[in-house]
Design an enzyme around this catalytic site. Sequence first.
Site, PDB file in Angstrom:
ATOM      1  N   GLN A 137     -83.653  90.401 -13.670  1.00 50.28           N
ATOM      2  CA  GLN A 137     -82.328  90.934 -13.315  1.00 50.28           C
ATOM      3  C   GLN A 137     -81.229  89.885 -13.418  1.00 50.28           C
ATOM      4  O   GLN A 137     -80.048  90.219 -13.447  1.00 50.28           O
ATOM      5  CB  GLN A 137     -82.339  91.504 -11.891  1.00 50.28           C
ATOM      6  CG  GLN A 137     -83.195  92.743 -11.735  1.00 50.28           C
ATOM      7  CD  GLN A 137     -83.155  93.254 -10.317  1.00 50.28           C
ATOM      8  OE1 GLN A 137     -83.910  92.811  -9.477  1.00 50.28           O
ATOM      9  NE2 GLN A 137     -82.253  94.179 -10.028  1.00 50.28           N
ATOM     10  N   CYS A 192     -80.982 100.297  -6.695  1.00 48.63           N
ATOM     11  CA  CYS A 192     -81.314  99.071  -7.419  1.00 48.63           C
ATOM     12  C   CYS A 192     -80.015  98.353  -7.769  1.00 48.63           C
ATOM     13  O   CYS A 192     -79.060  98.991  -8.205  1.00 48.63           O
ATOM     14  CB  CYS A 192     -82.078  99.418  -8.695  1.00 48.63           C
ATOM     15  SG  CYS A 192     -82.481  97.983  -9.699  1.00 48.63           S
ATOM     16  N   HIS A 214     -91.219  98.123  -6.370  1.00 44.82           N
ATOM     17  CA  HIS A 214     -89.948  98.150  -7.104  1.00 44.82           C
ATOM     18  C   HIS A 214     -89.760  96.861  -7.908  1.00 44.82           C
ATOM     19  O   HIS A 214     -89.424  96.904  -9.098  1.00 44.82           O
ATOM     20  CB  HIS A 214     -88.801  98.346  -6.103  1.00 44.82           C
ATOM     21  CG  HIS A 214     -87.445  98.429  -6.718  1.00 44.82           C
ATOM     22  ND1 HIS A 214     -86.700  99.597  -6.727  1.00 44.82           N
ATOM     23  CD2 HIS A 214     -86.679  97.506  -7.345  1.00 44.82           C
ATOM     24  CE1 HIS A 214     -85.550  99.372  -7.351  1.00 44.82           C
ATOM     25  NE2 HIS A 214     -85.505  98.101  -7.721  1.00 44.82           N
ATOM     26  N   HIS A 240     -89.913  95.912 -12.020  1.00 40.70           N
ATOM     27  CA  HIS A 240     -88.891  95.173 -12.779  1.00 40.70           C
ATOM     28  C   HIS A 240     -89.524  94.184 -13.764  1.00 40.70           C
ATOM     29  O   HIS A 240     -89.118  94.113 -14.926  1.00 40.70           O
ATOM     30  CB  HIS A 240     -87.976  94.379 -11.827  1.00 40.70           C
ATOM     31  CG  HIS A 240     -86.767  95.135 -11.377  1.00 40.70           C
ATOM     32  ND1 HIS A 240     -85.859  95.686 -12.251  1.00 40.70           N
ATOM     33  CD2 HIS A 240     -86.304  95.419 -10.136  1.00 40.70           C
ATOM     34  CE1 HIS A 240     -84.893  96.287 -11.556  1.00 40.70           C
ATOM     35  NE2 HIS A 240     -85.142  96.142 -10.265  1.00 40.70           N
TER      36      HIS A 240
HETATM   37 NI    NI Z   1     -84.083  96.868  -8.635  1.00 37.42          NI
END
Ligand code: NI
Length: 171
Positions: A51, A93, A135, A139
């Site tokens: 991310q 998210c 979660h 990712h």
């Molecule tokens: Ni997320």
Amino acid sequence: MAVLEILKYPHPNLKKRSDAVSQIDKGVKQLIQDMRETMYQAGGIGLAACQVGVSQRVIVLDVSPMDSRYGFFALINPEIISEEGEIDHEEGCLSVPDCLEKVKRKEKVYVKGLSPDGIEVELRGEGILAMALQHEIDHINGILILDRVSRLKREIYRNKLKKEKRKEEKS
Ligand code: NI
């Protein structure tokens, strides 16, 4: 320490499977510190390295706002060893802004990984910890909550994004 930019859907990096960390060097430790800062600044309870644009299997979590039994921790090369039960869980998210969707999760997960000191850790997650672990592990496998909802819901979200983009371009 630095606050890093969080990539947003549909950034292609979010769809890639991240690589295993082969050595926990200074760079990885720094990354964890930066991810921690970034997560807190964004008000999240978890963050995966992809991310912030780093394709490595590193996640950080702090679900204490929702369950005070747990504090901050980072996991390197986390892996779900076993899982139990099924539950629909409403999730958001940081990479998918303004999206809150019910996704199918396992009620309990048993996860193995490495601590930032290279020590093998095993943890049994239930409740919000289990949800956050699944979660974040999603990712690093290139999976977003949008991949876990119906095609219709995905389309609705995409259209919403398009509309917002058009609005921005006009103003
Ligand atoms: Ni997320």
